[in-house]
Scaffold this motif. Sequence first.
Motif, PDB file in Angstrom:
ATOM      1  N   ALA A 148      -4.478  11.742   8.348  1.00 55.64           N
ATOM      2  CA  ALA A 148      -4.790  12.177   6.983  1.00 55.64           C
ATOM      3  C   ALA A 148      -6.292  12.287   6.748  1.00 55.64           C
ATOM      4  O   ALA A 148      -6.730  12.927   5.792  1.00 55.64           O
ATOM      5  N   VAL A 149      -7.103  11.672   7.598  1.00 53.03           N
ATOM      6  CA  VAL A 149      -8.558  11.683   7.437  1.00 53.03           C
ATOM      7  C   VAL A 149      -9.176  12.466   8.593  1.00 53.03           C
ATOM      8  O   VAL A 149      -9.054  12.075   9.749  1.00 53.03           O
ATOM      9  N   THR A 150      -9.814  13.575   8.273  1.00 55.95           N
ATOM     10  CA  THR A 150     -10.463  14.388   9.307  1.00 55.95           C
ATOM     11  C   THR A 150     -11.949  14.066   9.424  1.00 55.95           C
ATOM     12  O   THR A 150     -12.508  14.128  10.512  1.00 55.95           O
ATOM     13  N   ASP A 186     -11.523   2.878   0.938  1.00 54.96           N
ATOM     14  CA  ASP A 186     -10.222   3.035   1.578  1.00 54.96           C
ATOM     15  C   ASP A 186      -9.249   2.121   0.863  1.00 54.96           C
ATOM     16  O   ASP A 186      -9.583   1.533  -0.155  1.00 54.96           O
ATOM     17  N   ALA A 187      -8.045   2.004   1.383  1.00 54.81           N
ATOM     18  CA  ALA A 187      -7.012   1.239   0.676  1.00 54.81           C
ATOM     19  C   ALA A 187      -6.962  -0.222   1.096  1.00 54.81           C
ATOM     20  O   ALA A 187      -6.090  -0.958   0.639  1.00 54.81           O
ATOM     21  N   LEU A 188      -7.899  -0.658   1.954  1.00 56.28           N
ATOM     22  CA  LEU A 188      -7.852  -2.045   2.420  1.00 56.28           C
ATOM     23  C   LEU A 188      -8.287  -3.024   1.339  1.00 56.28           C
ATOM     24  O   LEU A 188      -7.798  -4.149   1.286  1.00 56.28           O
ATOM     25  N   LEU A 222       0.343   2.362   5.769  1.00 54.57           N
ATOM     26  CA  LEU A 222      -1.119   2.301   5.650  1.00 54.57           C
ATOM     27  C   LEU A 222      -1.572   3.437   4.738  1.00 54.57           C
ATOM     28  O   LEU A 222      -1.487   4.610   5.097  1.00 54.57           O
ATOM     29  N   HIS A 223      -2.050   3.080   3.558  1.00 53.80           N
ATOM     30  CA  HIS A 223      -2.543   4.080   2.610  1.00 53.80           C
ATOM     31  C   HIS A 223      -3.998   4.402   2.914  1.00 53.80           C
ATOM     32  O   HIS A 223      -4.712   3.635   3.568  1.00 53.80           O
ATOM     33  N   THR A 224      -4.443   5.539   2.426  1.00 54.82           N
ATOM     34  CA  THR A 224      -5.842   5.936   2.582  1.00 54.82           C
ATOM     35  C   THR A 224      -6.590   5.930   1.255  1.00 54.82           C
ATOM     36  O   THR A 224      -7.802   6.093   1.243  1.00 54.82           O
TER      37      THR A 224
END
Length: 687
Positions: free
Chosen positions: A654-656, A234-236, A484-486
């Motif tokens: 954005a995340v299923t 993820d983008a964290l 918050l990016h994914t």
Amino acid sequence: MTKLIIDGTEVDVPADFTLLQACEEAGAEVPRFCYHDRLSIAGNCRMCLVEVKGGPPKPTASCAMSVKDLRPGPNGEPPVVLTKSPMVKKAREGVMEFLLINHPLDCPICDQGGECDLQDQAMAYGVDGSRFHENKRAVENKDIGPLIKTIMTRCIHCTRCVRFTTEVCGVADMGLIGRGEDAEITTYLEAALSSEMQGNVADLCPVGALTHKPYEFKARPWELVKTESVDVMDALGSAIRVDTRGREVMRIMPRLNEAVNEEWISDKSRYIWDGLKTQRLDRPYARKGGKLQPVSWSEAFAIIADKVRASRPERIGALAGQLSGVEEMFALKGLMDGLGVKNLDSRYPGSPLDPRNGRASYLFNSTVAGIDEADAILLIGTNPRKEAPVLNARIRKRHLKGGVSVGLIGEAADLTYPATYLGAGPDTLQGLAEHAPAKSARPMMILGQGALNRPDGAAVLALAARAAKALGVIRDGWNGFNILHTEAAQVGALDIGFVPGEGGLATGEMLAPGALDVLFLLGVDEVDVPEGAFVVYQGTHGDRGAHRADVILPGAAYTEKSALYVNTEGRVQMADRAGFPPGEAREDWAILRALSGALGKTLPYDSLGDLRAALFADHPHMAAIDAVEPGSIAQVEALAGLGGKTDSAAFRSAVTDFYLTNPIARASAVMAECSALAHARTAEAAE
């Protein structure tokens, strides 16, 4: 501050410290099993006993007694605490003897062997025999899902796992039932754990009762080479450690980073490693007669060169994917610039994020640690539990501290903490912008990709900036406007300007039928490329991008290269190489350097050091590893003037499917099992 004398050393500590924390300040070692810095105090293992002069006439559990509860001496002398007295030594030996009454002699076959707290403390504080000869009790093992293996006969009832799942994860899945000899840790109703961070309980377990099921009987810790790296699931940008044996990744563990992930990682970050071994691209391929055939590197480059020379620059494009490092995107951008190509992008179709609007327009500006200071949080078009579980745990931690309210605009979801559902889409956000409630001291807005990756994304971004001004989210000394990016690569791509040049096509336009003759995909697997374009796919797995490709160039996964990534808050981080890519696969920047020579536009660097020197010259902030260069509030205020008309469609996350978001995850058998279990749980809940 309160004065204490600990083992003859005088220390000043805050009055609300526990004795255990005070002892650590004095440099005294105190063993423990149940105590953990980030969990509530249970006080049930009794291993941390100390002697308090003038206190109780028996050993005291140092984790459960506060410094403020101690009494001074008869003449006002500071309280005296002893951690090595004969009383303490005898008490600890007795506690260890009790703990080992029922603990089986499983050390030779236990996955915890070599990194087990019970082993270490039995050696340091135990004795060489036992006075108990009764039969050991046995406890039935529990099936709690595909990730955590249970051998509950080893359990010493420290309850760390119970407290973690309840307090940090926010799911009431585990508990201690029964009393006395019948006590046991279990999942209620014997169901699988439902948290996206459950793998951390095996790290917390001080014995071998909970271990990692995918790692079962795979390796011993002393066989492994440990490499510090960064997670890209993820983008964290969680800090991780990659453990390898030879060329093979054996496991992935968290590292301590207080500013980002504390000491937790998500299950996808931890158990993705089996996907690094399957469906890998290990040689170049080219499509001949409708089928992909193995070719040499030189032949693959020659085919690409012929296609590029036969096309005009305006008919060539390049897209960068979610796992790309900054270096290879910089190299691809340099190659496209050399060819005169303006069509390059890294964003989903419809995304309004653009470096021309300033860095603050696409960063998590308050930083992740800033969540601890917020007193109001507004979530817009995001489900952080699926998009960044460790960040979601940070929000829950802030909730447990008290004095914060959380609002949600978008899909209603179980976030593991109470959230006031305000509405579904832009109309609700418009209402907040026009009729803002009373301002909080430090309000925060978290804008997800579900609100931005849509046709009216630019209008939503402008509306969010107007709402941020009205709600006091941006003000002198505080910038709570957060994106918050994914995707791990997205902020780095925006930082180096991997977006369309003047007159260039964006992602959606490049994917239109007949828009391009040649399309370069750098690890792009999440979009549908129309027929007609000649596709050059550079990546690691046989996923969607490779299936559509006309030429495949095998690259290196994130554990197989040294690369820079920039996380959602703008923190530049370094991922170190833990192994080597399989077969003929090479590091992505090196592939692009070789390809540039074949295209007659040779890039001006022959080593990774030279490439980074060029990168740092163009983008100096990239040289500051683990630092965040903040954007300015003026950049957020300028977004409010962009205008645009929003539609009434509801925001969607954005995340299923949390477990299957990238090619490595989709190649992982463990992630597939977790995904199937999650879908079954959702279907059961719907019924």
